[in-house]
Design a protein around this motif. Sequence first.
Motif, PDB file in Angstrom:
ATOM      1  N   ALA A  37      37.647  30.909  32.629  1.00  0.00           N
ATOM      2  CA  ALA A  37      37.912  30.884  34.065  1.00  0.00           C
ATOM      3  C   ALA A  37      37.917  32.322  34.565  1.00  0.00           C
ATOM      4  CB  ALA A  37      39.247  30.210  34.369  1.00  0.00           C
ATOM      5  N   ILE A  38      37.586  32.483  35.842  1.00  0.00           N
ATOM      6  CA  ILE A  38      37.621  33.797  36.484  1.00  0.00           C
ATOM      7  C   ILE A  38      38.655  33.754  37.603  1.00  0.00           C
ATOM      8  CG2 ILE A  38      36.323  35.516  37.800  1.00  0.00           C
ATOM      9  CD1 ILE A  38      33.753  34.322  36.530  1.00  0.00           C
ATOM     10  N   LEU A  39      39.588  34.693  37.598  1.00  0.00           N
ATOM     11  CA  LEU A  39      40.561  34.812  38.678  1.00  0.00           C
ATOM     12  C   LEU A  39      40.174  36.016  39.530  1.00  0.00           C
ATOM     13  CD1 LEU A  39      44.022  34.134  36.952  1.00  0.00           C
ATOM     14  CD2 LEU A  39      42.295  32.522  37.760  1.00  0.00           C
ATOM     15  N   ALA A  40      40.060  35.818  40.828  1.00  0.00           N
ATOM     16  CA  ALA A  40      39.698  36.894  41.753  1.00  0.00           C
ATOM     17  C   ALA A  40      40.844  37.086  42.730  1.00  0.00           C
ATOM     18  CB  ALA A  40      38.418  36.539  42.505  1.00  0.00           C
ATOM     19  N   SER A  41      41.473  38.248  42.689  1.00  0.00           N
ATOM     20  CA  SER A  41      42.680  38.483  43.468  1.00  0.00           C
ATOM     21  C   SER A  41      42.561  39.692  44.382  1.00  0.00           C
ATOM     22  CB  SER A  41      43.862  38.691  42.510  1.00  0.00           C
ATOM     23  OG  SER A  41      45.031  39.088  43.194  1.00  0.00           O
ATOM     24  N   ASN A  42      43.302  39.655  45.492  1.00  0.00           N
ATOM     25  CA  ASN A  42      43.475  40.872  46.274  1.00  0.00           C
ATOM     26  C   ASN A  42      44.365  41.821  45.466  1.00  0.00           C
ATOM     27  OD1 ASN A  42      45.753  39.093  46.739  1.00  0.00           O
ATOM     28  ND2 ASN A  42      46.374  40.393  48.444  1.00  0.00           N
ATOM     29  N   HIS A  43      44.302  43.115  45.793  1.00  0.00           N
ATOM     30  CA  HIS A  43      45.004  44.111  44.973  1.00  0.00           C
ATOM     31  C   HIS A  43      45.925  44.940  45.855  1.00  0.00           C
ATOM     32  CE1 HIS A  43      45.951  46.321  41.525  1.00  0.00           C
ATOM     33  NE2 HIS A  43      44.893  47.109  41.411  1.00  0.00           N
ATOM     34  N   GLN A  44      47.233  44.690  45.694  1.00  0.00           N
ATOM     35  CA  GLN A  44      48.241  45.334  46.511  1.00  0.00           C
ATOM     36  C   GLN A  44      49.028  46.423  45.778  1.00  0.00           C
ATOM     37  OE1 GLN A  44      49.317  43.956  49.991  1.00  0.00           O
ATOM     38  NE2 GLN A  44      47.134  43.604  49.712  1.00  0.00           N
ATOM     39  N   ALA A  45      49.185  46.253  44.460  1.00  0.00           N
ATOM     40  CA  ALA A  45      50.055  47.158  43.707  1.00  0.00           C
ATOM     41  C   ALA A  45      49.669  47.170  42.237  1.00  0.00           C
ATOM     42  CB  ALA A  45      51.511  46.709  43.856  1.00  0.00           C
ATOM     43  N   VAL A  46      50.065  48.237  41.549  1.00  0.00           N
ATOM     44  CA  VAL A  46      49.814  48.322  40.109  1.00  0.00           C
ATOM     45  C   VAL A  46      50.410  47.114  39.393  1.00  0.00           C
ATOM     46  CG1 VAL A  46      50.362  49.608  38.002  1.00  0.00           C
ATOM     47  CG2 VAL A  46      49.648  50.835  40.056  1.00  0.00           C
ATOM     48  N   LEU A  47      51.591  46.696  39.830  1.00  0.00           N
ATOM     49  CA  LEU A  47      52.279  45.604  39.150  1.00  0.00           C
ATOM     50  C   LEU A  47      51.671  44.226  39.409  1.00  0.00           C
ATOM     51  CD1 LEU A  47      56.050  46.639  39.350  1.00  0.00           C
ATOM     52  CD2 LEU A  47      54.522  46.681  37.368  1.00  0.00           C
ATOM     53  N   LYS A 209      38.384  33.188  51.163  1.00  0.00           N
ATOM     54  CA  LYS A 209      39.376  32.262  50.617  1.00  0.00           C
ATOM     55  C   LYS A 209      40.685  32.984  50.289  1.00  0.00           C
ATOM     56  CE  LYS A 209      37.188  28.401  50.858  1.00  0.00           C
ATOM     57  NZ  LYS A 209      37.697  27.311  51.745  1.00  0.00           N
ATOM     58  N   ILE A 210      40.576  34.210  49.790  1.00  0.00           N
ATOM     59  CA  ILE A 210      41.779  34.990  49.491  1.00  0.00           C
ATOM     60  C   ILE A 210      42.524  35.311  50.786  1.00  0.00           C
ATOM     61  CG2 ILE A 210      42.638  37.176  48.545  1.00  0.00           C
ATOM     62  CD1 ILE A 210      40.252  37.148  46.619  1.00  0.00           C
ATOM     63  N   VAL A 211      41.777  35.641  51.837  1.00  0.00           N
ATOM     64  CA  VAL A 211      42.383  35.909  53.139  1.00  0.00           C
ATOM     65  C   VAL A 211      43.109  34.668  53.648  1.00  0.00           C
ATOM     66  CG1 VAL A 211      41.886  36.399  55.572  1.00  0.00           C
ATOM     67  CG2 VAL A 211      40.800  37.754  53.773  1.00  0.00           C
ATOM     68  N   GLU A 212      42.481  33.502  53.507  1.00  0.00           N
ATOM     69  CA  GLU A 212      43.112  32.249  53.937  1.00  0.00           C
ATOM     70  C   GLU A 212      44.417  32.012  53.191  1.00  0.00           C
ATOM     71  OE1 GLU A 212      40.519  28.905  53.617  1.00  0.00           O
ATOM     72  OE2 GLU A 212      38.939  29.801  54.835  1.00  0.00           O
ATOM     73  N   LEU A 213      44.403  32.237  51.895  1.00  0.00           N
ATOM     74  CA  LEU A 213      45.600  32.009  51.079  1.00  0.00           C
ATOM     75  C   LEU A 213      46.728  32.964  51.454  1.00  0.00           C
ATOM     76  CD1 LEU A 213      44.033  31.583  47.512  1.00  0.00           C
ATOM     77  CD2 LEU A 213      45.310  29.834  48.758  1.00  0.00           C
ATOM     78  N   SER A 214      46.365  34.213  51.722  1.00  0.00           N
ATOM     79  CA  SER A 214      47.370  35.248  51.956  1.00  0.00           C
ATOM     80  C   SER A 214      47.865  35.320  53.388  1.00  0.00           C
ATOM     81  CB  SER A 214      46.813  36.613  51.561  1.00  0.00           C
ATOM     82  OG  SER A 214      45.771  37.000  52.446  1.00  0.00           O
ATOM     83  N   GLY A 215      46.964  35.053  54.338  1.00  0.00           N
ATOM     84  CA  GLY A 215      47.313  35.242  55.734  1.00  0.00           C
ATOM     85  C   GLY A 215      47.235  36.694  56.155  1.00  0.00           C
ATOM     86  N   TYR A 216      46.747  37.562  55.263  1.00  0.00           N
ATOM     87  CA  TYR A 216      46.637  38.988  55.559  1.00  0.00           C
ATOM     88  C   TYR A 216      45.374  39.277  56.370  1.00  0.00           C
ATOM     89  CZ  TYR A 216      50.320  40.025  52.106  1.00  0.00           C
ATOM     90  OH  TYR A 216      51.505  40.107  51.425  1.00  0.00           O
TER      91      TYR A 216
END
Length: 245
Positions: A37-47, A209-216
């Motif tokens: 599987a591939i996970l594609a995420s927005n990146h906000q912080a090192v953690l 899709k990431i924008v939709e999930l986050s609302g950012y």
Amino acid sequence: MTNTWYTVFKATIGPPLFLWNRPSIEGAKKIPKEGPAILASNHQAVLDSFYLPLRLKRQLTFPAKSEYFTEPGFKGRVKKFFFSSAGQIPVFRGEEGAGNAVAAAAKEVLSAGEIFAIYPEGTRSPDGRIYKGRTGIARIAMDSGVDVYPVAMLETRKANPIGTFIPRPVKVRMKIGDPINPHAWASENGYDPDSREVARPFVDYVMGKIVELSGYEYVDVYATEVKKSLQDGLGYPAGTEPKDF
């Protein structure tokens, strides 16, 4: 298959982060119990690369900038241990062939039936908004045919602002969206999965899709360009200023 150091990482770093940041996750059951599987995420912080593995049962492998592994001295050795045990592999950014190195690493992980996690933005957001995705993820997805799961990291920037090492006591959240099959998406939208033309629209779709999930808020510019402009003292490029700028 989970390596020993990854288990140690979750057992030692997990409890303090759970207590301090109370990370919650929605949609974890969407991730398959086995297989690639591939996970594609927005990146906000090192953690980000720590919170997400803590809330998923399966091991994740992230590409990470080489600086996390090459810093000299005791602090550097500690960083190398933590990032290595968290399932991250070094990528020497800026070098010719860096994109090929990431693609090769992804192929190895996915061929082994494991999960490859990636930040399409290529770097942390300079201000918490979501920026234009790089097309490397499209190449990985189209070459492998493996489903892509959009992931939204929420409030992690507040918990771990740029430049900080010790997290702040802010609750963080994560959301996992429905899988996107790259070949099916390409076919439905009139693209050849093997063509170059499919890369940009596919990445834009995933970022949407990431924008939709986050609302950012979304900014249709690469985060690296904005960071460089800010570092050069030029401020935000025209049209990219935050709303409260």
